[in-house]
Motif scaffolding. Structure first.
Motif, PDB file in Angstrom:
ATOM      1  N   ALA A 182      10.068   8.905  -0.385  1.00  0.00           N
ATOM      2  CA  ALA A 182      10.579   7.735  -1.085  1.00  0.00           C
ATOM      3  C   ALA A 182       9.736   7.493  -2.331  1.00  0.00           C
ATOM      4  O   ALA A 182       8.575   7.876  -2.412  1.00  0.00           O
ATOM      5  CB  ALA A 182      10.520   6.508  -0.177  1.00  0.00           C
ATOM      6  N   GLY A 183      10.336   6.818  -3.320  1.00  0.00           N
ATOM      7  CA  GLY A 183       9.584   6.452  -4.516  1.00  0.00           C
ATOM      8  C   GLY A 183       9.609   7.529  -5.583  1.00  0.00           C
ATOM      9  O   GLY A 183      10.060   8.653  -5.375  1.00  0.00           O
ATOM     10  N   LEU A 184       9.112   7.143  -6.757  1.00  0.00           N
ATOM     11  CA  LEU A 184       9.105   8.010  -7.931  1.00  0.00           C
ATOM     12  C   LEU A 184       7.669   8.329  -8.332  1.00  0.00           C
ATOM     13  O   LEU A 184       6.739   7.586  -8.031  1.00  0.00           O
ATOM     14  CB  LEU A 184       9.810   7.321  -9.099  1.00  0.00           C
ATOM     15  N   THR A 185       7.507   9.425  -9.040  1.00  0.00           N
ATOM     16  CA  THR A 185       6.214   9.766  -9.616  1.00  0.00           C
ATOM     17  C   THR A 185       6.452  10.592 -10.866  1.00  0.00           C
ATOM     18  O   THR A 185       7.559  11.096 -11.086  1.00  0.00           O
ATOM     19  CB  THR A 185       5.342  10.543  -8.618  1.00  0.00           C
ATOM     20  N   ASP A 186       5.434  10.729 -11.699  1.00  0.00           N
ATOM     21  CA  ASP A 186       5.552  11.591 -12.871  1.00  0.00           C
ATOM     22  C   ASP A 186       5.196  13.028 -12.499  1.00  0.00           C
ATOM     23  O   ASP A 186       4.282  13.271 -11.688  1.00  0.00           O
ATOM     24  CB  ASP A 186       4.638  11.106 -13.997  1.00  0.00           C
ATOM     25  N   VAL A 187       5.943  13.962 -13.074  1.00  0.00           N
ATOM     26  CA  VAL A 187       5.658  15.387 -12.906  1.00  0.00           C
ATOM     27  C   VAL A 187       5.645  16.041 -14.275  1.00  0.00           C
ATOM     28  O   VAL A 187       6.052  15.442 -15.279  1.00  0.00           O
ATOM     29  CB  VAL A 187       6.709  16.075 -12.006  1.00  0.00           C
ATOM     30  N   VAL A 231       3.767  17.489 -20.927  1.00  0.00           N
ATOM     31  CA  VAL A 231       4.870  16.550 -21.144  1.00  0.00           C
ATOM     32  C   VAL A 231       5.371  16.128 -19.773  1.00  0.00           C
ATOM     33  O   VAL A 231       5.680  16.968 -18.920  1.00  0.00           O
ATOM     34  CB  VAL A 231       5.998  17.193 -21.965  1.00  0.00           C
ATOM     35  N   THR A 232       5.434  14.814 -19.536  1.00  0.00           N
ATOM     36  CA  THR A 232       5.747  14.313 -18.200  1.00  0.00           C
ATOM     37  C   THR A 232       7.084  13.583 -18.169  1.00  0.00           C
ATOM     38  O   THR A 232       7.551  13.061 -19.179  1.00  0.00           O
ATOM     39  CB  THR A 232       4.653  13.345 -17.705  1.00  0.00           C
ATOM     40  N   ASP A 233       7.663  13.541 -16.987  1.00  0.00           N
ATOM     41  CA  ASP A 233       8.859  12.732 -16.773  1.00  0.00           C
ATOM     42  C   ASP A 233       8.849  12.244 -15.334  1.00  0.00           C
ATOM     43  O   ASP A 233       8.135  12.793 -14.483  1.00  0.00           O
ATOM     44  CB  ASP A 233      10.140  13.521 -17.061  1.00  0.00           C
ATOM     45  N   THR A 234       9.647  11.227 -15.060  1.00  0.00           N
ATOM     46  CA  THR A 234       9.656  10.599 -13.745  1.00  0.00           C
ATOM     47  C   THR A 234      10.692  11.254 -12.846  1.00  0.00           C
ATOM     48  O   THR A 234      11.839  11.426 -13.240  1.00  0.00           O
ATOM     49  CB  THR A 234       9.977   9.097 -13.883  1.00  0.00           C
ATOM     50  N   PHE A 235      10.272  11.609 -11.643  1.00  0.00           N
ATOM     51  CA  PHE A 235      11.118  12.296 -10.676  1.00  0.00           C
ATOM     52  C   PHE A 235      11.102  11.568  -9.337  1.00  0.00           C
ATOM     53  O   PHE A 235      10.076  11.007  -8.937  1.00  0.00           O
ATOM     54  CB  PHE A 235      10.571  13.706 -10.404  1.00  0.00           C
ATOM     55  N   GLY A 236      12.223  11.632  -8.637  1.00  0.00           N
ATOM     56  CA  GLY A 236      12.212  11.428  -7.199  1.00  0.00           C
ATOM     57  C   GLY A 236      11.965  12.781  -6.558  1.00  0.00           C
ATOM     58  O   GLY A 236      12.118  13.822  -7.191  1.00  0.00           O
ATOM     59  N   ARG A 237      11.551  12.789  -5.283  1.00  0.00           N
ATOM     60  CA  ARG A 237      11.263  14.035  -4.600  1.00  0.00           C
ATOM     61  C   ARG A 237      12.021  14.107  -3.278  1.00  0.00           C
ATOM     62  O   ARG A 237      12.188  13.088  -2.617  1.00  0.00           O
ATOM     63  CB  ARG A 237       9.762  14.161  -4.270  1.00  0.00           C
ATOM     64  N   PRO A 238      12.493  15.295  -2.877  1.00  0.00           N
ATOM     65  CA  PRO A 238      13.078  15.418  -1.541  1.00  0.00           C
ATOM     66  C   PRO A 238      12.066  15.010  -0.478  1.00  0.00           C
ATOM     67  O   PRO A 238      10.872  15.266  -0.624  1.00  0.00           O
ATOM     68  CB  PRO A 238      13.412  16.913  -1.426  1.00  0.00           C
ATOM     69  N   TRP A 239      12.550  14.367   0.549  1.00  0.00           N
ATOM     70  CA  TRP A 239      11.776  13.971   1.734  1.00  0.00           C
ATOM     71  C   TRP A 239      10.820  12.809   1.477  1.00  0.00           C
ATOM     72  O   TRP A 239      10.151  12.339   2.393  1.00  0.00           O
ATOM     73  CB  TRP A 239      10.948  15.130   2.326  1.00  0.00           C
TER      74      TRP A 239
END
Length: 433
Positions: free
Chosen positions: A142-147, A132-140
Protein backbone atom coordinates in the motif's frame (compact mmCIF):
# COMPACT_ATOMS: atom_id res chain seq x y z
CA UNK A 1 30.30 5.72 12.26
CA UNK A 2 28.86 5.76 8.76
CA UNK A 3 26.00 7.81 7.37
CA UNK A 4 24.78 10.18 4.72
CA UNK A 5 22.94 13.50 4.50
CA UNK A 6 19.90 14.38 2.42
CA UNK A 7 18.67 17.92 1.89
CA UNK A 8 16.48 19.84 -0.53
CA UNK A 9 17.78 23.16 -1.86
CA UNK A 10 15.27 25.97 -1.96
CA UNK A 11 15.12 28.80 -4.40
CA UNK A 12 14.41 27.00 -7.66
CA UNK A 13 12.00 29.07 -9.77
CA UNK A 14 8.94 27.69 -11.50
CA UNK A 15 10.29 25.78 -14.50
CA UNK A 16 9.05 26.69 -17.97
CA UNK A 17 9.47 25.03 -21.37
CA UNK A 18 12.99 25.51 -22.71
CA UNK A 19 14.63 26.17 -19.32
CA UNK A 20 18.14 24.77 -18.72
CA UNK A 21 17.67 22.67 -15.60
CA UNK A 22 21.40 22.27 -14.94
CA UNK A 23 21.84 26.05 -14.77
CA UNK A 24 18.80 26.49 -12.52
CA UNK A 25 20.04 23.78 -10.14
CA UNK A 26 23.60 25.11 -10.13
CA UNK A 27 22.30 28.53 -9.15
CA UNK A 28 20.15 27.08 -6.33
CA UNK A 29 22.80 24.69 -4.97
CA UNK A 30 26.27 25.93 -5.94
CA UNK A 31 27.86 23.82 -3.19
CA UNK A 32 27.47 20.51 -5.00
CA UNK A 33 30.56 18.32 -4.60
CA UNK A 34 32.08 15.33 -6.32
CA UNK A 35 30.27 12.13 -5.30
CA UNK A 36 26.95 13.81 -4.51
CA UNK A 37 23.75 12.31 -5.93
CA UNK A 38 21.18 14.76 -7.25
CA UNK A 39 17.53 13.66 -7.18
CA UNK A 40 15.36 15.54 -9.66
CA UNK A 41 11.58 15.25 -9.72
CA UNK A 42 10.39 14.25 -13.20
CA UNK A 43 7.79 17.03 -13.16
CA UNK A 44 10.37 19.77 -13.67
CA UNK A 45 12.07 17.75 -16.40
CA UNK A 46 8.72 17.41 -18.16
CA UNK A 47 8.05 21.13 -17.83
CA UNK A 48 11.46 22.01 -19.25
CA UNK A 49 10.80 19.67 -22.18
CA UNK A 50 7.37 21.21 -22.76
CA UNK A 51 5.60 17.92 -22.08
CA UNK A 52 2.40 19.73 -21.13
CA UNK A 53 -1.06 19.03 -22.59
CA UNK A 54 -4.56 20.25 -21.85
CA UNK A 55 -6.36 18.33 -19.13
CA UNK A 56 -9.27 17.73 -21.50
CA UNK A 57 -6.90 15.64 -23.64
CA UNK A 58 -5.73 13.46 -20.74
CA UNK A 59 -7.33 10.21 -21.93
CA UNK A 60 -5.99 10.73 -25.44
CA UNK A 61 -2.57 11.46 -23.96
CA UNK A 62 -2.69 8.24 -21.94
CA UNK A 63 -3.60 6.34 -25.11
CA UNK A 64 -0.69 7.92 -26.98
CA UNK A 65 1.79 7.12 -24.21
CA UNK A 66 0.58 3.51 -23.77
CA UNK A 67 2.34 0.54 -25.31
CA UNK A 68 0.41 -2.20 -23.48
CA UNK A 69 -2.49 -2.30 -21.04
CA UNK A 70 -1.49 -4.36 -18.01
CA UNK A 71 -4.69 -4.05 -15.97
CA UNK A 72 -7.91 -2.09 -16.07
CA UNK A 73 -10.43 -1.51 -13.30
CA UNK A 74 -13.15 0.99 -14.15
CA UNK A 75 -11.49 4.16 -15.44
CA UNK A 76 -8.11 3.26 -13.89
CA UNK A 77 -5.53 1.80 -16.23
CA UNK A 78 -2.17 0.31 -15.31
CA UNK A 79 -0.11 0.35 -18.49
CA UNK A 80 3.35 -0.06 -19.90
CA UNK A 81 4.32 3.29 -21.37
CA UNK A 82 6.73 4.27 -24.12
CA UNK A 83 9.58 4.56 -21.61
CA UNK A 84 9.06 0.91 -20.64
CA UNK A 85 7.62 1.77 -17.22
CA UNK A 86 4.56 -0.02 -15.83
CA UNK A 87 2.46 2.50 -13.95
CA UNK A 88 -0.96 4.07 -13.56
CA UNK A 89 -2.22 6.21 -16.44
CA UNK A 90 1.13 5.96 -18.28
CA UNK A 91 2.51 8.55 -15.86
CA UNK A 92 0.21 11.29 -17.17
CA UNK A 93 -0.29 13.45 -14.07
CA UNK A 94 -2.30 16.52 -13.07
CA UNK A 95 -0.27 17.35 -9.93
CA UNK A 96 2.22 20.23 -9.69
CA UNK A 97 1.13 21.75 -12.96
CA UNK A 98 -1.10 24.67 -13.89
CA UNK A 99 -4.85 24.22 -13.61
CA UNK A 100 -6.32 22.82 -16.79
CA UNK A 101 -3.11 21.02 -17.82
CA UNK A 102 -1.49 17.64 -17.27
CA UNK A 103 2.12 16.56 -17.59
CA UNK A 104 3.53 13.68 -19.60
CA UNK A 105 6.67 11.94 -18.38
CA UNK A 106 9.99 13.08 -19.88
CA UNK A 107 10.59 11.84 -23.39
CA UNK A 108 13.75 9.94 -22.35
CA UNK A 109 14.46 10.14 -18.61
CA UNK A 110 17.93 8.59 -18.90
CA UNK A 111 18.91 11.12 -21.56
CA UNK A 112 17.53 13.94 -19.38
CA UNK A 113 19.65 12.72 -16.45
CA UNK A 114 22.75 12.63 -18.65
CA UNK A 115 22.10 16.18 -19.85
CA UNK A 116 21.71 17.52 -16.29
CA UNK A 117 24.88 15.72 -15.18
CA UNK A 118 26.87 17.15 -18.08
CA UNK A 119 25.44 20.64 -17.48
CA UNK A 120 26.42 20.58 -13.79
CA UNK A 121 29.94 19.45 -14.62
CA UNK A 122 30.22 22.34 -17.07
CA UNK A 123 28.70 24.87 -14.66
CA UNK A 124 30.32 23.78 -11.39
CA UNK A 125 33.15 21.45 -12.38
CA UNK A 126 31.76 18.59 -10.27
CA UNK A 127 31.10 14.92 -10.99
CA UNK A 128 27.75 13.95 -9.51
CA UNK A 129 25.21 11.25 -10.08
CA UNK A 130 21.75 12.29 -11.28
CA UNK A 131 18.49 10.42 -10.76
CA UNK A 132 15.17 11.49 -12.27
CA UNK A 133 12.39 10.35 -9.94
CA UNK A 134 8.67 9.76 -10.17
CA UNK A 135 5.98 8.51 -7.81
CA UNK A 136 4.90 4.88 -8.08
CA UNK A 137 2.55 2.49 -6.40
CA UNK A 138 3.99 -1.01 -5.97
CA UNK A 139 2.45 -4.49 -6.27
CA UNK A 140 1.71 -6.08 -2.89
CA UNK A 141 2.35 -2.80 -1.00
CA UNK A 142 0.00 0.00 0.00
CA UNK A 143 1.06 3.62 -0.45
CA UNK A 144 3.29 5.48 -2.88
CA UNK A 145 7.01 6.14 -3.02
CA UNK A 146 9.48 7.74 -5.41
CA UNK A 147 11.52 5.51 -7.71
CA UNK A 148 14.18 6.15 -10.32
CA UNK A 149 12.90 6.48 -13.89
CA UNK A 150 16.09 8.03 -15.26
CA UNK A 151 19.72 7.93 -14.14
CA UNK A 152 23.21 8.98 -15.16
CA UNK A 153 26.49 8.40 -13.35
CA UNK A 154 24.84 6.17 -10.72
CA UNK A 155 25.25 2.45 -10.10
CA UNK A 156 21.52 1.84 -10.23
CA UNK A 157 21.71 -1.82 -9.19
CA UNK A 158 24.07 -3.38 -6.65
CA UNK A 159 24.44 -7.04 -7.60
CA UNK A 160 25.48 -8.98 -4.51
CA UNK A 161 25.02 -12.44 -6.04
CA UNK A 162 28.03 -14.64 -5.60
CA UNK A 163 29.01 -13.01 -2.30
CA UNK A 164 28.19 -14.02 1.25
CA UNK A 165 26.31 -12.43 4.12
CA UNK A 166 27.71 -11.67 7.59
CA UNK A 167 27.18 -15.32 8.58
CA UNK A 168 28.92 -16.70 5.53
CA UNK A 169 25.70 -17.74 3.77
CA UNK A 170 25.89 -17.49 -0.02
CA UNK A 171 23.88 -14.71 -1.68
CA UNK A 172 22.20 -16.13 -4.76
CA UNK A 173 19.35 -13.72 -5.50
CA UNK A 174 20.18 -10.35 -3.89
CA UNK A 175 20.28 -7.42 -6.31
CA UNK A 176 19.71 -4.14 -4.48
CA UNK A 177 17.77 -1.39 -6.29
CA UNK A 178 20.17 1.37 -5.17
CA UNK A 179 18.69 4.07 -7.40
CA UNK A 180 15.18 3.43 -6.08
CA UNK A 181 16.43 3.56 -2.48
CA UNK A 182 18.07 6.90 -3.16
CA UNK A 183 14.92 8.21 -4.85
CA UNK A 184 12.73 7.29 -1.88
CA UNK A 185 15.22 8.85 0.56
CA UNK A 186 15.02 12.11 -1.36
CA UNK A 187 11.24 11.97 -1.39
CA UNK A 188 11.22 12.18 2.41
CA UNK A 189 12.79 15.63 2.05
CA UNK A 190 11.15 16.89 -1.13
CA UNK A 191 7.61 15.74 -0.31
CA UNK A 192 4.71 16.06 -2.71
CA UNK A 193 3.51 19.59 -1.92
CA UNK A 194 6.52 21.42 -0.52
CA UNK A 195 7.68 23.08 -3.72
CA UNK A 196 11.11 21.43 -3.40
CA UNK A 197 11.63 19.45 -6.61
CA UNK A 198 15.33 18.62 -6.08
CA UNK A 199 17.23 16.84 -3.31
CA UNK A 200 20.92 16.12 -2.73
CA UNK A 201 22.40 13.01 -1.11
CA UNK A 202 25.94 13.32 0.24
CA UNK A 203 28.08 10.63 1.83
CA UNK A 204 27.61 7.75 -0.63
CA UNK A 205 30.31 8.42 -3.22
CA UNK A 206 30.67 4.69 -3.99
CA UNK A 207 27.36 4.73 -5.91
CA UNK A 208 28.58 7.49 -8.27
CA UNK A 209 30.60 6.57 -11.37
CA UNK A 210 33.57 8.55 -12.63
CA UNK A 211 33.14 11.40 -15.07
CA UNK A 212 33.68 9.27 -18.17
CA UNK A 213 31.13 6.60 -17.20
CA UNK A 214 27.42 7.33 -17.40
CA UNK A 215 26.25 3.99 -15.98
CA UNK A 216 23.45 1.78 -17.25
CA UNK A 217 20.61 4.23 -16.72
CA UNK A 218 17.36 3.47 -14.96
CA UNK A 219 16.13 1.45 -17.95
CA UNK A 220 18.31 -1.38 -16.60
CA UNK A 221 15.90 -1.63 -13.65
CA UNK A 222 12.87 -2.46 -15.78
CA UNK A 223 12.17 -6.18 -15.58
CA UNK A 224 12.09 -7.88 -18.97
CA UNK A 225 8.91 -9.52 -20.22
CA UNK A 226 10.49 -12.95 -19.90
CA UNK A 227 11.36 -12.38 -16.24
CA UNK A 228 8.08 -10.69 -15.32
CA UNK A 229 5.97 -13.22 -13.43
CA UNK A 230 3.14 -10.70 -12.98
CA UNK A 231 2.91 -9.18 -16.44
CA UNK A 232 -0.88 -8.83 -16.44
CA UNK A 233 -3.68 -7.89 -14.09
CA UNK A 234 -6.05 -10.59 -12.88
CA UNK A 235 -8.86 -10.36 -15.45
CA UNK A 236 -6.36 -9.63 -18.23
CA UNK A 237 -4.34 -12.70 -17.26
CA UNK A 238 -7.43 -14.89 -17.41
CA UNK A 239 -8.22 -13.72 -20.94
CA UNK A 240 -4.58 -13.94 -22.00
CA UNK A 241 -4.35 -17.50 -20.68
CA UNK A 242 -7.02 -18.57 -23.15
CA UNK A 243 -5.12 -17.10 -26.10
CA UNK A 244 -1.83 -18.60 -24.91
CA UNK A 245 -3.37 -22.04 -25.37
CA UNK A 246 -2.04 -22.90 -28.82
CA UNK A 247 -1.52 -26.23 -30.57
CA UNK A 248 2.20 -27.03 -30.42
CA UNK A 249 3.51 -29.85 -32.61
CA UNK A 250 7.28 -29.61 -32.11
CA UNK A 251 9.00 -29.96 -28.76
CA UNK A 252 12.49 -29.69 -27.32
CA UNK A 253 14.19 -32.59 -25.52
CA UNK A 254 13.80 -30.84 -22.16
CA UNK A 255 12.00 -33.13 -19.69
CA UNK A 256 8.51 -32.20 -18.52
CA UNK A 257 8.08 -31.63 -14.80
CA UNK A 258 5.40 -34.12 -13.65
CA UNK A 259 4.36 -31.63 -10.98
CA UNK A 260 3.38 -29.13 -13.68
CA UNK A 261 1.12 -31.70 -15.32
CA UNK A 262 -0.48 -32.59 -11.99
CA UNK A 263 -1.20 -28.92 -11.33
CA UNK A 264 -2.84 -28.76 -14.75
CA UNK A 265 -4.99 -31.78 -13.88
CA UNK A 266 -6.04 -30.04 -10.66
CA UNK A 267 -7.22 -27.10 -12.78
CA UNK A 268 -8.91 -29.42 -15.28
CA UNK A 269 -11.19 -31.02 -12.69
CA UNK A 270 -12.69 -27.67 -11.70
CA UNK A 271 -14.71 -27.71 -14.95
CA UNK A 272 -18.53 -27.79 -14.74
CA UNK A 273 -20.07 -31.25 -14.74
CA UNK A 274 -23.62 -32.68 -14.64
CA UNK A 275 -25.30 -34.05 -11.52
CA UNK A 276 -22.35 -33.08 -9.27
CA UNK A 277 -20.29 -35.83 -10.92
CA UNK A 278 -16.58 -35.97 -11.71
CA UNK A 279 -16.51 -37.36 -15.26
CA UNK A 280 -12.76 -36.87 -15.87
CA UNK A 281 -9.83 -39.23 -15.51
CA UNK A 282 -6.32 -38.43 -16.75
CA UNK A 283 -3.87 -41.22 -17.56
CA UNK A 284 -0.33 -39.82 -17.45
CA UNK A 285 2.24 -41.69 -19.54
CA UNK A 286 5.49 -40.73 -17.84
CA UNK A 287 7.71 -43.55 -19.10
CA UNK A 288 9.02 -43.87 -22.64
CA UNK A 289 8.10 -47.54 -22.54
CA UNK A 290 4.42 -46.92 -21.83
CA UNK A 291 4.22 -44.25 -24.54
CA UNK A 292 5.88 -46.47 -27.14
CA UNK A 293 3.69 -49.47 -26.28
CA UNK A 294 0.51 -47.41 -26.64
CA UNK A 295 1.53 -45.62 -29.82
CA UNK A 296 2.68 -48.80 -31.54
CA UNK A 297 -0.62 -50.51 -30.73
CA UNK A 298 -2.61 -47.49 -31.93
CA UNK A 299 -0.56 -47.33 -35.14
CA UNK A 300 -1.24 -50.99 -35.88
CA UNK A 301 -4.97 -50.51 -35.28
CA UNK A 302 -5.02 -47.45 -37.53
CA UNK A 303 -3.21 -49.26 -40.33
CA UNK A 304 -5.69 -52.12 -40.11
CA UNK A 305 -8.60 -49.64 -40.38
CA UNK A 306 -7.05 -47.90 -43.38
CA UNK A 307 -6.41 -51.17 -45.18
CA UNK A 308 -10.05 -52.14 -44.65
CA UNK A 309 -10.93 -48.76 -46.20
CA UNK A 310 -8.93 -49.79 -49.29
CA UNK A 311 -6.24 -47.11 -48.90
CA UNK A 312 -2.93 -47.58 -50.71
CA UNK A 313 0.21 -48.31 -48.72
CA UNK A 314 1.56 -44.89 -49.73
CA UNK A 315 -1.59 -43.17 -48.49
CA UNK A 316 -1.49 -45.20 -45.28
CA UNK A 317 2.12 -44.23 -44.58
CA UNK A 318 1.30 -40.57 -45.14
CA UNK A 319 -1.67 -40.65 -42.79
CA UNK A 320 0.19 -42.55 -40.08
CA UNK A 321 2.89 -39.89 -40.07
CA UNK A 322 0.29 -37.50 -38.67
CA UNK A 323 0.70 -39.33 -35.40
CA UNK A 324 4.34 -38.22 -35.11
CA UNK A 325 3.29 -35.31 -32.89
CA UNK A 326 2.43 -37.87 -30.20
CA UNK A 327 5.47 -40.02 -30.86
CA UNK A 328 7.89 -37.08 -30.66
CA UNK A 329 6.42 -35.57 -27.50
CA UNK A 330 8.33 -36.18 -24.26
CA UNK A 331 5.10 -36.64 -22.28
CA UNK A 332 1.61 -37.88 -23.05
CA UNK A 333 -1.68 -37.68 -21.20
CA UNK A 334 -4.86 -39.53 -22.12
CA UNK A 335 -8.04 -37.85 -20.80
CA UNK A 336 -10.91 -40.25 -20.29
CA UNK A 337 -14.65 -39.90 -19.84
CA UNK A 338 -16.44 -41.83 -17.12
CA UNK A 339 -20.22 -41.87 -16.86
CA UNK A 340 -20.42 -42.58 -13.13
CA UNK A 341 -23.49 -40.82 -11.77
CA UNK A 342 -25.22 -40.50 -15.12
CA UNK A 343 -28.97 -41.06 -15.41
CA UNK A 344 -30.49 -43.90 -17.43
CA UNK A 345 -33.84 -42.93 -18.97
CA UNK A 346 -34.62 -45.99 -21.03
CA UNK A 347 -35.23 -44.15 -24.28
CA UNK A 348 -32.65 -43.45 -26.96
CA UNK A 349 -33.22 -39.72 -27.27
CA UNK A 350 -32.71 -38.84 -23.61
CA UNK A 351 -29.92 -41.37 -23.09
CA UNK A 352 -28.04 -39.88 -26.07
CA UNK A 353 -28.50 -36.37 -24.64
CA UNK A 354 -27.23 -37.59 -21.25
CA UNK A 355 -24.04 -38.91 -22.83
CA UNK A 356 -23.57 -35.69 -24.82
CA UNK A 357 -23.87 -33.74 -21.59
CA UNK A 358 -21.02 -35.78 -20.08
CA UNK A 359 -18.95 -35.45 -23.25
CA UNK A 360 -19.29 -31.66 -23.14
CA UNK A 361 -18.20 -31.65 -19.50
CA UNK A 362 -15.18 -33.76 -20.41
CA UNK A 363 -14.33 -31.32 -23.18
CA UNK A 364 -14.46 -28.48 -20.66
CA UNK A 365 -12.03 -30.40 -18.47
CA UNK A 366 -9.68 -30.98 -21.40
CA UNK A 367 -9.76 -27.26 -22.26
CA UNK A 368 -8.97 -26.39 -18.65
CA UNK A 369 -6.08 -28.86 -18.81
CA UNK A 370 -4.64 -27.33 -22.00
CA UNK A 371 -4.95 -23.77 -20.70
CA UNK A 372 -3.32 -24.71 -17.40
CA UNK A 373 -0.43 -26.37 -19.28
CA UNK A 374 0.09 -23.11 -21.18
CA UNK A 375 0.19 -21.35 -17.81
CA UNK A 376 3.01 -23.72 -16.85
CA UNK A 377 4.81 -22.61 -20.06
CA UNK A 378 4.27 -26.02 -21.62
CA UNK A 379 3.08 -26.58 -25.15
CA UNK A 380 0.40 -29.13 -25.98
CA UNK A 381 -1.53 -30.69 -28.83
CA UNK A 382 -4.83 -32.48 -28.33
CA UNK A 383 -5.09 -35.35 -30.85
CA UNK A 384 -8.29 -37.36 -31.19
CA UNK A 385 -6.74 -40.69 -32.22
CA UNK A 386 -7.43 -42.67 -29.03
CA UNK A 387 -11.16 -42.16 -29.61
CA UNK A 388 -10.94 -44.33 -32.75
CA UNK A 389 -9.41 -47.34 -30.98
CA UNK A 390 -10.72 -47.21 -27.44
CA UNK A 391 -10.59 -50.96 -26.88
CA UNK A 392 -6.92 -51.01 -27.87
CA UNK A 393 -6.11 -48.13 -25.54
CA UNK A 394 -7.99 -49.70 -22.63
CA UNK A 395 -6.19 -53.00 -23.13
CA UNK A 396 -2.68 -51.54 -23.46
CA UNK A 397 -3.10 -49.16 -20.51
CA UNK A 398 -5.10 -51.66 -18.44
CA UNK A 399 -8.01 -49.27 -17.99
CA UNK A 400 -11.48 -50.13 -16.68
CA UNK A 401 -14.00 -51.05 -19.36
CA UNK A 402 -16.18 -48.01 -18.62
CA UNK A 403 -13.35 -45.48 -19.15
CA UNK A 404 -13.65 -43.91 -22.61
CA UNK A 405 -10.35 -42.39 -23.89
CA UNK A 406 -11.09 -38.95 -25.37
CA UNK A 407 -7.97 -38.37 -27.43
CA UNK A 408 -4.39 -37.91 -26.28
CA UNK A 409 -2.49 -34.77 -25.31
CA UNK A 410 1.12 -34.35 -26.43
CA UNK A 411 3.00 -32.24 -23.89
CA UNK A 412 6.44 -30.65 -23.93
CA UNK A 413 8.46 -27.48 -24.04
CA UNK A 414 7.76 -25.75 -27.39
CA UNK A 415 10.63 -25.90 -29.87
CA UNK A 416 9.60 -22.43 -31.06
CA UNK A 417 7.00 -19.79 -30.37
CA UNK A 418 3.76 -20.45 -32.28
CA UNK A 419 2.95 -17.87 -34.97
CA UNK A 420 0.65 -15.02 -34.04
CA UNK A 421 -2.99 -16.01 -33.96
CA UNK A 422 -5.11 -13.97 -36.41
CA UNK A 423 -7.83 -12.03 -34.63
CA UNK A 424 -11.35 -13.37 -34.98
CA UNK A 425 -14.35 -11.09 -34.94
CA UNK A 426 -16.74 -12.40 -32.30
CA UNK A 427 -19.73 -11.12 -34.23
CA UNK A 428 -19.21 -13.79 -36.90
CA UNK A 429 -20.08 -16.43 -34.30
CA UNK A 430 -23.03 -14.70 -32.61
CA UNK A 431 -26.74 -14.71 -33.29
CA UNK A 432 -28.88 -12.48 -31.08
CA UNK A 433 -32.56 -13.24 -30.58
Amino acid sequence: MTGYRVWAPSGLPEVAPGDDLAKLIAAAEPGLADGDVLLVTSKIVSKAEGRIVRAADREAAIDAETVRVVARRGPLRIVENRQGLVMAAAGVDASNTAEGTVLLLPEDPDAAARAIRAGLREALGVTVGVIVTDTFGRPWRAGLTDVAIGAAGVRVLDDLRGGTDAHGNPLSATVVATADELASAGDLIKGKASGLPVAVVRGLPHVVTDAAEQGEGARAMVRSARDDMFRLGTSEAVREALTLRRTVRAFTDEPVDPGSVRRAVAAAVTAPAPHHTTPWRFVLLESAESRLRLLDAMRDAWIADLRRDGKSEESIAKRVRRGDVLRNAPYLAVPCLVMDGSHAYGDARRDAAEREMFVVATGAGVQNFLVALAGERLGSAWVSSTMFCRDVVREVLDLPAHWDPMGAVAIGHPAQEPPARPAREAGAFIEVR
